[in-house]
Scaffold this motif. Structure first.
Motif, PDB file in Angstrom:
ATOM      1  N   SER A  74      -3.661   4.783   2.575  1.00 29.88           N
ATOM      2  CA  SER A  74      -3.681   5.911   1.620  1.00 29.88           C
ATOM      3  C   SER A  74      -2.458   6.641   1.102  1.00 29.88           C
ATOM      4  O   SER A  74      -1.241   6.298   1.839  1.00 29.88           O
ATOM      5  CB  SER A  74      -4.426   7.231   2.864  1.00 29.88           C
ATOM      6  OG  SER A  74      -3.507   7.366   3.211  1.00 29.88           O
ATOM      7  N   ALA A  75      -2.342   7.303   0.302  1.00 31.30           N
ATOM      8  CA  ALA A  75      -0.810   7.224  -0.526  1.00 31.30           C
ATOM      9  C   ALA A  75      -1.577   8.074  -1.737  1.00 31.30           C
ATOM     10  O   ALA A  75      -2.439   8.771  -2.011  1.00 31.30           O
ATOM     11  CB  ALA A  75      -0.567   5.719  -1.747  1.00 31.30           C
ATOM     12  N   GLU A 107      -5.953   6.765  -3.814  1.00 36.62           N
ATOM     13  CA  GLU A 107      -4.931   5.736  -4.201  1.00 36.62           C
ATOM     14  C   GLU A 107      -4.763   5.410  -2.940  1.00 36.62           C
ATOM     15  O   GLU A 107      -5.048   6.122  -2.059  1.00 36.62           O
ATOM     16  CB  GLU A 107      -4.258   6.686  -4.689  1.00 36.62           C
ATOM     17  CG  GLU A 107      -4.360   6.636  -6.477  1.00 36.62           C
ATOM     18  CD  GLU A 107      -2.842   7.980  -6.418  1.00 36.62           C
ATOM     19  OE1 GLU A 107      -2.849   7.297  -8.022  1.00 36.62           O
ATOM     20  OE2 GLU A 107      -1.897   8.415  -6.319  1.00 36.62           O
ATOM     21  N   TYR A 108      -4.393   3.873  -2.745  1.00 38.09           N
ATOM     22  CA  TYR A 108      -4.122   3.399  -1.499  1.00 38.09           C
ATOM     23  C   TYR A 108      -3.301   1.809  -2.123  1.00 38.09           C
ATOM     24  O   TYR A 108      -3.112   1.883  -2.955  1.00 38.09           O
ATOM     25  CB  TYR A 108      -5.045   2.406  -1.254  1.00 38.09           C
ATOM     26  CG  TYR A 108      -6.346   2.123  -1.757  1.00 38.09           C
ATOM     27  CD1 TYR A 108      -6.244   0.630  -1.344  1.00 38.09           C
ATOM     28  CD2 TYR A 108      -7.022   2.144  -2.754  1.00 38.09           C
ATOM     29  CE1 TYR A 108      -6.988  -0.024  -3.060  1.00 38.09           C
ATOM     30  CE2 TYR A 108      -8.047   1.483  -3.301  1.00 38.09           C
ATOM     31  CZ  TYR A 108      -7.549  -0.133  -3.374  1.00 38.09           C
ATOM     32  OH  TYR A 108      -8.442  -0.636  -3.799  1.00 38.09           O
ATOM     33  N   MET A 118       0.532  -4.604  -4.152  1.00 35.52           N
ATOM     34  CA  MET A 118      -0.494  -4.269  -4.027  1.00 35.52           C
ATOM     35  C   MET A 118      -1.197  -2.870  -3.973  1.00 35.52           C
ATOM     36  O   MET A 118      -0.562  -2.142  -2.941  1.00 35.52           O
ATOM     37  CB  MET A 118      -0.333  -5.117  -2.463  1.00 35.52           C
ATOM     38  CG  MET A 118      -2.420  -5.915  -2.881  1.00 35.52           C
ATOM     39  SD  MET A 118      -2.692  -6.801  -1.314  1.00 35.52           S
ATOM     40  CE  MET A 118      -3.941  -6.888  -1.481  1.00 35.52           C
ATOM     41  N   CYS A 119      -1.926  -2.376  -5.224  1.00 36.84           N
ATOM     42  CA  CYS A 119      -2.337  -1.304  -4.655  1.00 36.84           C
ATOM     43  C   CYS A 119      -3.304  -1.038  -5.483  1.00 36.84           C
ATOM     44  O   CYS A 119      -4.117  -1.683  -5.985  1.00 36.84           O
ATOM     45  CB  CYS A 119      -1.195  -0.432  -5.210  1.00 36.84           C
ATOM     46  SG  CYS A 119      -0.743  -0.382  -6.817  1.00 36.84           S
ATOM     47  N   GLY A 120      -4.319   0.246  -5.372  1.00 40.32           N
ATOM     48  CA  GLY A 120      -5.202   0.697  -6.050  1.00 40.32           C
ATOM     49  C   GLY A 120      -5.418   2.077  -6.073  1.00 40.32           C
ATOM     50  O   GLY A 120      -4.482   2.374  -5.366  1.00 40.32           O
ATOM     51  N   LEU A 121      -7.251   2.525  -6.642  1.00 36.09           N
ATOM     52  CA  LEU A 121      -7.278   3.649  -6.801  1.00 36.09           C
ATOM     53  C   LEU A 121      -8.648   3.486  -6.305  1.00 36.09           C
ATOM     54  O   LEU A 121      -9.639   2.435  -7.239  1.00 36.09           O
ATOM     55  CB  LEU A 121      -6.811   4.956  -7.347  1.00 36.09           C
ATOM     56  CG  LEU A 121      -7.270   4.150  -9.327  1.00 36.09           C
ATOM     57  CD1 LEU A 121      -8.477   5.225  -9.556  1.00 36.09           C
ATOM     58  CD2 LEU A 121      -5.494   4.145  -9.160  1.00 36.09           C
ATOM     59  N   VAL A 122      -9.408   4.646  -5.929  1.00 32.13           N
ATOM     60  CA  VAL A 122     -11.253   5.138  -6.467  1.00 32.13           C
ATOM     61  C   VAL A 122     -11.580   6.093  -6.601  1.00 32.13           C
ATOM     62  O   VAL A 122     -10.581   7.268  -6.775  1.00 32.13           O
ATOM     63  CB  VAL A 122     -11.673   4.895  -4.902  1.00 32.13           C
ATOM     64  CG1 VAL A 122     -13.544   5.089  -5.712  1.00 32.13           C
ATOM     65  CG2 VAL A 122     -11.213   3.196  -4.244  1.00 32.13           C
TER      66      VAL A 122
END
Length: 136
Positions: A74-75, A107-108, A118-122
């Protein structure tokens, strides 16, 4: 802390992980099938999709299709991101899942490869994020 952030943080801490015995890992060998509403695939050094929209209460599964370990950590890259506490370990060819019970932006990143790589979000519910992610 506003009420929505408090409730989201409380839910994140009290919601058990869905995949494999509650530890965030599953190799598919336990004979039980996890039910995911949405899926993020890990290929090479990226999450696909980087931005995932999901309904409130949805379970998101991350599937590692590589031969190396990855994490979903998590971020909070943006001010409007929710605070949530997750560190899911994904073994090579493994998977992990998390349920998102409240609307918000989650966000993660992969701690093995870094926030800028390498990141992403839901995006849960009726929310949007127009700013770029560190890895975009």
């Amino acid at each position: 802390m506003n009420r929505r952030r408090f409730l989201s943080a409380t839910a994140a801490l009290s919601t058990p992980l869905v995949a494999g015995c509650g530890d965030g890992n599953s190799d598919g060998s336990d004979g039980e099938e996890d039910v995911a509403d949405e899926t993020v695939t890990i290929t090479d050094e990226s999450f696909d999709p980087v931005r995932l929209s999901a309904a409130e209460g949805a379970t998101v599964e991350w599937v590692n299709e590589t031969d190396e370990e990855h994490t979903v950590t998590s971020a909070e890259f943006h001010d409007d991101a929710e605070s949530w506490d997750a560190t899911l370990q994904l073994a090579p060819d493994g998977n992990a899942a998390h349920s998102f019970d409240f609307e918000g932006i989650y966000e993660y990143y992969c701690s093995n490869h870094g926030r800028g790589t390498m990141c992403g979000l839901v995006l849960v519910g009726d929310v949007s994020e127009d700013e770029d992610m560190p890895c975009e």
